[in-house]
Enzyme design. Structure first.
Site, PDB file in Angstrom:
ATOM      1  N   HIS A 115       5.885   2.357   6.817  1.00  0.00           N
ATOM      2  CA  HIS A 115       5.374   0.562   7.013  1.00  0.00           C
ATOM      3  C   HIS A 115       5.500   0.437   8.187  1.00  0.00           C
ATOM      4  O   HIS A 115       5.796  -0.518   9.296  1.00  0.00           O
ATOM      5  CB  HIS A 115       5.983  -0.178   5.687  1.00  0.00           C
ATOM      6  CG  HIS A 115       4.689   0.064   4.722  1.00  0.00           C
ATOM      7  ND1 HIS A 115       4.567   0.922   4.044  1.00  0.00           N
ATOM      8  CD2 HIS A 115       3.940  -0.315   5.003  1.00  0.00           C
ATOM      9  CE1 HIS A 115       3.531   0.828   3.429  1.00  0.00           C
ATOM     10  NE2 HIS A 115       2.571  -0.148   3.423  1.00  0.00           N
ATOM     11  N   ARG A 161      -2.817 -10.080   0.483  1.00  0.00           N
ATOM     12  CA  ARG A 161      -2.728  -8.929  -0.602  1.00  0.00           C
ATOM     13  C   ARG A 161      -1.247  -9.783  -1.121  1.00  0.00           C
ATOM     14  O   ARG A 161       0.075 -10.114  -0.703  1.00  0.00           O
ATOM     15  CB  ARG A 161      -2.436  -7.813  -0.423  1.00  0.00           C
ATOM     16  CG  ARG A 161      -2.166  -6.968  -0.864  1.00  0.00           C
ATOM     17  CD  ARG A 161      -1.989  -5.463  -0.274  1.00  0.00           C
ATOM     18  NE  ARG A 161      -0.645  -5.557   0.195  1.00  0.00           N
ATOM     19  CZ  ARG A 161      -0.737  -4.555   1.371  1.00  0.00           C
ATOM     20  NH1 ARG A 161      -1.985  -3.382   0.986  1.00  0.00           N
ATOM     21  NH2 ARG A 161       0.334  -3.988   1.657  1.00  0.00           N
ATOM     22  N   GLU A 171      -6.143   1.890  -4.657  1.00  0.00           N
ATOM     23  CA  GLU A 171      -5.211   2.846  -4.076  1.00  0.00           C
ATOM     24  C   GLU A 171      -5.090   3.930  -4.451  1.00  0.00           C
ATOM     25  O   GLU A 171      -4.758   4.690  -4.474  1.00  0.00           O
ATOM     26  CB  GLU A 171      -3.996   2.343  -3.433  1.00  0.00           C
ATOM     27  CG  GLU A 171      -4.786   0.953  -2.457  1.00  0.00           C
ATOM     28  CD  GLU A 171      -3.508   0.276  -2.359  1.00  0.00           C
ATOM     29  OE1 GLU A 171      -2.336   0.128  -1.138  1.00  0.00           O
ATOM     30  OE2 GLU A 171      -2.011  -0.962  -2.931  1.00  0.00           O
ATOM     31  N   ASN A 231      -4.455   3.962   3.150  1.00  0.00           N
ATOM     32  CA  ASN A 231      -3.657   5.485   3.017  1.00  0.00           C
ATOM     33  C   ASN A 231      -2.830   5.383   1.414  1.00  0.00           C
ATOM     34  O   ASN A 231      -2.496   7.224   1.768  1.00  0.00           O
ATOM     35  CB  ASN A 231      -2.704   4.033   3.502  1.00  0.00           C
ATOM     36  CG  ASN A 231      -3.046   3.499   4.880  1.00  0.00           C
ATOM     37  OD1 ASN A 231      -3.795   4.412   5.876  1.00  0.00           O
ATOM     38  ND2 ASN A 231      -2.466   2.054   5.676  1.00  0.00           N
ATOM     39  N   ASP A 232      -3.074   4.655   1.231  1.00  0.00           N
ATOM     40  CA  ASP A 232      -2.421   4.927  -0.522  1.00  0.00           C
ATOM     41  C   ASP A 232      -3.547   5.485  -0.950  1.00  0.00           C
ATOM     42  O   ASP A 232      -2.670   6.265  -2.258  1.00  0.00           O
ATOM     43  CB  ASP A 232      -1.394   3.751  -1.333  1.00  0.00           C
ATOM     44  CG  ASP A 232      -0.740   3.655  -1.012  1.00  0.00           C
ATOM     45  OD1 ASP A 232       0.210   4.728  -0.609  1.00  0.00           O
ATOM     46  OD2 ASP A 232      -0.975   2.447  -0.615  1.00  0.00           O
ATOM     47  N   CYS A 290      -9.244  -1.001   4.776  1.00  0.00           N
ATOM     48  CA  CYS A 290      -8.391  -2.140   4.950  1.00  0.00           C
ATOM     49  C   CYS A 290      -7.510  -0.292   5.235  1.00  0.00           C
ATOM     50  O   CYS A 290      -6.330  -0.907   6.092  1.00  0.00           O
ATOM     51  CB  CYS A 290      -8.513  -2.777   4.506  1.00  0.00           C
ATOM     52  SG  CYS A 290      -7.054  -2.957   2.403  1.00  0.00           S
TER      53      CYS A 290
HETATM   54  C1  PEP Z   1      -3.642   1.277   2.488  1.00  0.00           C
HETATM   55  O1  PEP Z   1      -2.501   1.847   1.511  1.00  0.00           O
HETATM   56  O2  PEP Z   1      -4.234   1.444   2.731  1.00  0.00           O
HETATM   57  C2  PEP Z   1      -2.957   0.158   2.364  1.00  0.00           C
HETATM   58  C3  PEP Z   1      -3.869  -0.755   3.375  1.00  0.00           C
HETATM   59  O3  PEP Z   1      -2.192  -0.705   2.256  1.00  0.00           O
HETATM   60  P1  PEP Z   1      -0.588   0.078   3.001  1.00  0.00           P
HETATM   61  O4  PEP Z   1      -0.594   0.214   4.369  1.00  0.00           O
HETATM   62  O5  PEP Z   1       0.290  -2.200   3.233  1.00  0.00           O
HETATM   63  O6  PEP Z   1       0.318   0.164   1.570  1.00  0.00           O
HETATM   64 MG    MG Z   2      -1.778   0.499   0.882  1.00  0.00          MG
END
Ligand code: PEP
Ligand code: MG
Length: 767
Positions: A377, A519, A619, A642-643, A690
């Protein structure tokens, strides 16, 4: 007498030749000399001088002159706003004075021996937003220069800008190098380091290390021969308070949602009579002020760091930061640049979001993180703050001497330590090419169609409110993901329901009529609150994160839901999305929380949005097996790749040691995504992507091919994503996806991706 046959046009041609010559020339000084002589000749001026802005000292320095005392070169220096040259630089517009010494800002420099020159014409040298310096002509005769001269000087300055800009970098580099210890050599394998781009951009600056585990006071050199009085100490305190207030103000302009609370902690400690009072008592009893500052700070650091409460522990850094600021103000004086990191490239082993914000407020040029993953992040935050950031797994970078010049090419992930002049020039031309390409690619169309006319929607991921502007500029059709935890991350206390309401209102009002997806809090994992106890978890990514955190802290969850529902009262397309949903039960429980909040608002007779769309963020791979049921109960879905990749492959997205195992091109990831998309399409539910995969050129045709029709990306990527989508027909994309899905191994997918990327001319994206 004033001649009327000035050949301004010829002058322009000559200057552009000079600019080209500079690339091959080694001697910058002679280039400047030729330039000022040429300009003086063509303008019929008695004097022509170039002043360049030195980023390090924040002064304008006389670099070349024809007509003033040549020995003044390098000696005459002025601050922004000082004298007529400093005024021109500050106001960024030409200054034409027929009687210079009568101007209120006139300042006499005896080194220049300039008494007899009455007429003074100065123009700023600018390249885009970069302020390079000032070009000046002077003449003995009063009222000598006219409007045509002003126009000519403007044109010359803009032609000079490119050449001078390059030369300035070289000069800057020489100066930076001069400040380094002479015996220091950078090991050869550290001269160029390749890292991963976490946030795009370019930077050339001196490096400084930021180690939050080390006390900030260690690096401040104190001259033992200097004596400081109690008065000096008081002045340092006053200067510190003024700087903090200024920082707080500057930051609240840039980040309205943070309300700049980072600096509140510092100010509060400063105002605590025990802190400054204890220092004062020690000084009165004969302890030298620097020692008194250090002793009291050490006492508080020990006190705070032994606390079992994370919030109190965190105060250790605040105390150290603050004491460092007081000490620097004391020993360097208030006039000197008091911030260690200002205009610097910061190299750090680890950073929290609040650290990134503090550094951003000090106007750092870039961050090199020796550890961490690009989807961590702090990377997303750096991107939103437009700070170039590279992640390089080379801990030796932490040991290069303070002040070493470094280039960050955060378009390709290149880091040059102590670059040669040649590299600086090459870097500069790459920067120009990239900037040009970027301007071209910013031509975005408001709607996105594939080559055969299929309508695709492009939405924006928003981290900070200030991303909204770029999203609108680049024609996002709405917000596909607002990471609502960001305002929570860099504050020293939870934002209240009202504060959240204000932030969400700005989102809804900023995208009228369009989809706005908020979210709910995704706290935990690598997004830890300073004021929570979660820091103790051994595996925070598998711990009390996201919806689990919200369920555990019901009041925080309800406050947020109420704030969203109220802020969305008049919104047409409000959406609430829950992160890290792992079962139908969780999703139902989260939806029920929304309905309960609606009832509560209705009871209180407060207006709220009665029919928001409610969706799940996919996720956690566990939901793939129950995807049909989850789709049936959702109004819409989004995949956070990502997750999704992190949990499917059991690889920490923020740990650089395992970054090679973070593989979105794993067959299970690709097939999982295809399965989810198929399920959503079968029930005609909207599905978006996303995560970072949504802007990766090689994955965009794949995602299209498996049926994804909505892409939500950081605004900066909108033009490039649109361009790729427009180049594909749906059937091409399906063939592309089928070829990847047919591969059984990582190696097979990688080879197919390389082949397909080549065929379709898809380059890897930059962070
Ligand atoms: C993800 O996990 O892909 C996502 C969009 O959320 P974040 O990157 O904020 O965990
Ligand atoms: Mg995420």
């Amino acid at each position: 007498m004033k001649k009327k046959d000035r050949r301004h046009l010829h002058l322009l041609c000559d200057i552009s030749e000079l600019a080209a010559l500079l690339i091959g020339s080694e001697n910058i000084q002679s280039f400047f000399q030729q330039a000022v002589e040429l300009v003086a000749r063509h303008m019929d001026a008695d004097v022509c001088s170039i002043y360049l802005f030195d980023d390090v000292s924040q002064e304008l320095v006389l670099e070349a002159t024809m007509g003033l005392n040549p020995e003044a070169v390098g000696q005459i220096r002025m601050k922004i706003g000082e004298g007529l040259v400093g005024t021109t630089f500050q106001q960024l517009k030409p200054l034409n004075e027929g009687y210079a010494s009568g101007h209120p800002n006139f300042k006499y420099f005896k080194e220049a021996q300039e008494d007899p020159f009455d007429s003074f014409l100065a123009v700023p040298i600018l390249r885009g937003e970069e302020k390079i310096g000032v070009l000046v002509v002077q003449h003995k005769t009063r009222n000598y220069f006219d409007e045509v001269d002003v126009m000519a000087m403007r044109a010359i300055a803009s032609q000079l800008a490119v050449a001078v800009g390059n030369a300035r970098l070289l000069i800057g580099n020489i100066r930076l190098r001069e400040k380094l210890p002479h015996d220091h050599r950078i090991p050869e394998d550290l001269e160029y380091v390749e890292g991963e781009v976490a946030s795009q951009g370019f930077a050339l600056a001196q490096a400084t290390t930021f180690d939050r585990r080390q006390g900030a006071l260690v690096s401040i050199a104190i001259d033992s021969d200097c004596e400081y009085s109690l008065r000096d100490f008081h002045q340092a305190l006053q200067a510190t308070a003024a700087q903090l207030q200024d920082l707080q103000y500057r930051f609240s302009q840039r980040l309205p949602e943070s309300a700049s609370l980072i600096f509140t902690a510092h100010l509060m400690i400063l105002k605590d009579v025990r802190f400054a009072g204890e220092m004062e008592n020690l000084i009165k009893s004969g302890v030298p002020p620097p020692e008194a500052i250090k002793r009291v700070t050490q006492h508080y650091v020990e006190l705070y760091s032994s606390s079992p409460h994370p919030y109190t522990k965190e105060k250790t850094h605040d105390v150290q930061d603050l004491a460092g600021r007081i000490l620097r103000n004391l020993v360097h004086g208030v006039e000197e640049d008091p911030f260690l990191s200002e205009n610097r490239i910061v190299i750090a082993p680890e950073l929290y979001p609040s650290d990134v914000l503090k550094l951003a407020s000090e106007d750092i040029k870039g961050i090199i993180l020796v550890g961490g993953g690009v989807t961590a992040h702090v990377s997303l935050l750096a991107r939103s703050l437009q700070i170039p950031m590279i992640i390089a797994n080379r801990s030796e970078l932490l040991h290069i001497p303070e002040g070493t010049p470094v280039i960050m090419d955060a378009e390709i992930g290149g880091i040059y330590v102590q670059p040669s002049d040649d590299i600086i020039l090459r870097y500069e031309s790459r920067k120009q090419i990239e900037l040009k390409a970027e301007t071209l690619s910013n031509e975005v169309s408001p709607t996105t169609l594939t080559r055969d006319g299929a309508r695709i929607k492009l939405l924006a991921n928003i981290n900070l409110l200030h991303d909204l502007e770029l999203a609108r500029e680049l024609k996002a059709e709405g917000i596909g993901l607002y990471r609502s935890e960001f305002p929570f991350l860099f504050r020293s206390a939870l934002p209240s329901e009202e504060e959240q309401y204000v932030i969400y209102r700005k989102l809804f009002d900023g995208m009228p009529g369009n989809v706005v997806t908020i979210r709910t809090l995704d706290l935990g994992g690598d997004k830890l609150l300073i004021y929570s106890n979660a820091r103790g978890e051994a595996n925070p990514a598998l711990g009390l994160r996201a919806i689990r955190f919200s369920f555990r802290h019901r009041e925080i969850f309800n406050q947020q839901l109420r704030a969203i529902l109220r802020a969305a009262t008049e919104a047409e397309n409000a959406r609430i999305m829950f992160p890290m949903i792992s079962s139908l039960d969780e999703f139902r429980e989260a939806k029920q929380a929304v309905y309960d909040c609606m009832q509560e608002l209705a009871r209180k007779k407060l207006p709220y949005h009665q029919t928001p769309f409610i969706g799940a963020l996919i996720e956690i791979p566990a939901v793939v097996e129950i995807i049909d049921d989850l789709v049936a109960e959702s109004d819409f879905l989004s995949i956070g790749t990502n997750d999704f990749v992190q949990y499917l492959l059991a690889v920490d997205r923020a740990n650089e040691k395992v970054s090679e195992f973070f593989r979105p091109d794993h067959p299970s990831v690709l097939r999982g995504l295809a399965k989810i998309s198929k399920a959503a399409n079968a029930q005609q539910k909207e599905l978006s992507i996303c995560g970072e995969m949504a802007h990766e050129p090689a994955y965009i045709p794949f995602l299209l091919g498996i049926g994804v029709q909505i892409f939500s990306v950081y605004p900066k990527f909108l033009p490039s994503v649109q361009k790729i989508i427009c180049g594909f027909t749906m059937s091409d994309a399906q063939i592309y996806a089928d070829q990847l899905l047919a591969e059984k191994t990582l190696k097979g997918v990688r080879e197919a991706l390389t082949r397909l990327s080549k065929t379709h001319n898809l380059n890897k994206s930059k962070g």
